[in-house]
Scaffold this motif. Structure first.
Motif, short mmCIF file in Angstrom:
data_model
loop_
_atom_site.label_atom_id
_atom_site.label_comp_id
_atom_site.label_asym_id
_atom_site.label_seq_id
_atom_site.Cartn_x
_atom_site.Cartn_y
_atom_site.Cartn_z
N PHE A 168 21.40 4.76 -5.84
CA PHE A 168 22.03 5.62 -4.77
C PHE A 168 20.91 6.51 -4.21
N ARG A 169 19.80 5.84 -3.61
CA ARG A 169 18.74 6.55 -3.24
C ARG A 169 18.01 5.74 -2.03
N ALA A 170 17.41 6.39 -1.13
CA ALA A 170 16.81 5.66 -0.14
C ALA A 170 15.82 6.59 0.52
N ILE A 171 14.63 6.10 1.15
CA ILE A 171 13.67 6.80 1.87
C ILE A 171 13.37 6.22 3.15
N ARG A 172 13.73 7.06 4.19
CA ARG A 172 13.21 6.65 5.76
C ARG A 172 11.99 6.97 5.97
N PHE A 173 11.15 6.32 6.37
CA PHE A 173 9.75 6.76 7.46
C PHE A 173 9.81 6.25 8.80
N ARG A 174 9.62 7.24 9.53
CA ARG A 174 9.28 7.03 10.93
C ARG A 174 8.10 7.59 11.50
N GLY A 175 7.59 6.55 12.52
CA GLY A 175 6.20 7.10 13.24
C GLY A 175 5.65 5.90 13.97
N PHE A 189 1.03 -1.25 -0.13
CA PHE A 189 0.01 -0.06 -0.12
C PHE A 189 0.78 1.31 0.00
N PHE A 190 0.46 2.24 -0.87
CA PHE A 190 1.40 3.57 -0.97
C PHE A 190 0.40 4.55 -1.23
N ASP A 191 0.09 5.33 -0.07
CA ASP A 191 -0.69 6.71 -0.73
C ASP A 191 -0.22 7.83 0.36
N ALA A 192 -0.95 8.79 0.21
CA ALA A 192 -0.51 9.78 1.24
C ALA A 192 -0.80 9.70 2.67
N ASN A 193 -1.42 8.61 2.99
CA ASN A 193 -1.27 8.22 4.33
C ASN A 193 -0.32 7.52 5.14
N GLY A 194 0.67 7.08 4.01
CA GLY A 194 1.68 6.35 4.38
C GLY A 194 1.98 5.30 3.72
N PRO A 195 3.05 4.32 3.77
CA PRO A 195 3.60 3.04 3.38
C PRO A 195 2.83 2.15 3.94
N GLY A 196 2.52 0.76 3.35
CA GLY A 196 1.89 -0.22 4.28
C GLY A 196 2.04 -1.63 3.86
N PHE A 197 2.00 -2.45 4.46
CA PHE A 197 2.46 -3.81 4.35
C PHE A 197 1.51 -4.89 4.92
N VAL A 198 1.43 -5.95 4.55
CA VAL A 198 0.62 -7.13 4.94
C VAL A 198 1.49 -8.15 5.76
N THR A 199 0.88 -8.98 6.75
CA THR A 199 1.59 -9.69 7.57
C THR A 199 0.62 -10.76 8.37
N GLY A 200 1.26 -11.42 9.21
CA GLY A 200 0.35 -12.20 9.91
C GLY A 200 0.44 -11.26 11.22
N THR A 201 -1.09 -10.90 11.90
CA THR A 201 -0.95 -10.20 12.99
C THR A 201 -0.37 -10.71 14.21
N GLN A 202 -0.20 -12.13 14.37
CA GLN A 202 0.51 -12.75 15.59
C GLN A 202 1.82 -13.08 15.19
N SER A 203 2.52 -12.51 13.91
CA SER A 203 3.84 -12.77 13.66
C SER A 203 4.70 -11.95 15.03
N THR A 204 5.95 -11.86 14.82
CA THR A 204 6.75 -11.12 15.85
C THR A 204 6.31 -9.56 15.56
N LYS A 205 6.51 -9.23 14.29
CA LYS A 205 6.22 -7.81 13.97
C LYS A 205 4.72 -7.34 14.47
N GLY A 206 3.91 -8.28 14.12
CA GLY A 206 2.59 -7.78 14.66
C GLY A 206 2.39 -7.76 16.37
N LEU A 207 3.19 -8.71 16.78
CA LEU A 207 3.12 -8.41 18.17
C LEU A 207 3.71 -7.49 18.86
N GLU A 208 4.94 -7.11 18.34
CA GLU A 208 5.70 -5.92 18.63
C GLU A 208 4.85 -4.78 18.30
#
Length: 226
Positions: free
Chosen positions: A106-113, A70-89
């Motif tokens: 030679f490019r990168a974009i960093r998102f924090r939030g 997912f990528f729109d003006a609300n921010g980048p998004g991804f899918v995953t198992g909600t009980q995975s390590t990332k989901g639990l954290e």
């Protein structure tokens, strides 16, 4: 490490004069550039590959690479198992950071939030667009849970493939109740452009007011040293 490989970065960087007015506009430009390059050259094989960092309840970080779906003006998004390590954290702390990196450009974009769970409608809409085999895999894998050997995973896949046969309809495979997605609601978006002699460019949009990535008044721009 006496055999360190040293490469001088020959990117064009990014300047205040050329950066777009909002983080959304600039991110969209760079993502589109990466996708276009991936179609004509083999040095950007996964333009949507995004590294996602989360933090557990003890403050210890975890990072892994997923695909930005997912990528729109609300921010980048991804899918995953909600009980995975990332989901639990995410459930424990809410903190998240993510990075799109294209070394050949030679490019990168960093998102924090903070992480915001995607709606069930958004998740279901994306899930139905996946190939049948990928939908079956979502059922077969309990992400981050231990398993004894590859065969256990193959057996689970075969079991769910039999339960949800492919008839060419997105509804053939329901969305697992343990499967979902998250969006990065950004407080900061950094654009990194590699340049010679390690004098890279780092232009950072920082949030100063509520609003999406395409609302200019919500952001202020600054430069950071490399």
């Amino acid at each position: 490490m006496s055999d360190v490989l040293r490469t001088d970065y020959t990117g064009e960087g990014i300047s205040e004069a050329e950066v777009a007015a909002t983080p959304w506009e600039q991110a969209r430009l760079w993502v589109d550039d990466a996708v276009a390059r991936s179609r004509v050259q083999d040095d950007v094989p996964e333009p949507y590959a995004i590294s996602v960092a989360t933090v557990d309840g003890a403050g210890r970080p975890n990072v892994r690479t997923v695909l930005m779906r997912f990528f729109d003006a609300n921010g980048p998004g991804f899918v995953t198992g909600t009980q995975s390590t990332k989901g639990l954290e995410i459930a424990a702390t809410g903190g998240i950071a993510a990075a799109l990196t294209w070394p050949a450009m030679f490019r990168a974009i960093r998102f924090r939030g903070v992480a915001e769970q995607l709606s069930r409608d958004e998740v279901a809409g994306y899930f139905g667009s996946r190939p049948w085999a990928s939908r079956i895999s979502a059922w077969a894998s309990r992400q981050s849970q231990p398993i004894e050997g590859r065969q256990g995973l193959e057996d689970a896949y075969a079991r769910y493939a039999a339960q949800f046969p492919d008839h060419g309809d997105p509804a053939d495979v329901p969305v697992p109740d343990f499967w979902g997605g998250y969006r990065v609601v950004c407080d900061e978006v950094e654009f990194w452009g590699g340049r010679r002699n390690r004098l890279h460019d780092r232009l950072v949009f920082s949030r100063v007011a509520p609003g999406p990535l395409d609302e200019a008044d919500a952001w202020t721009l600054s430069r950071r040293q490399p």
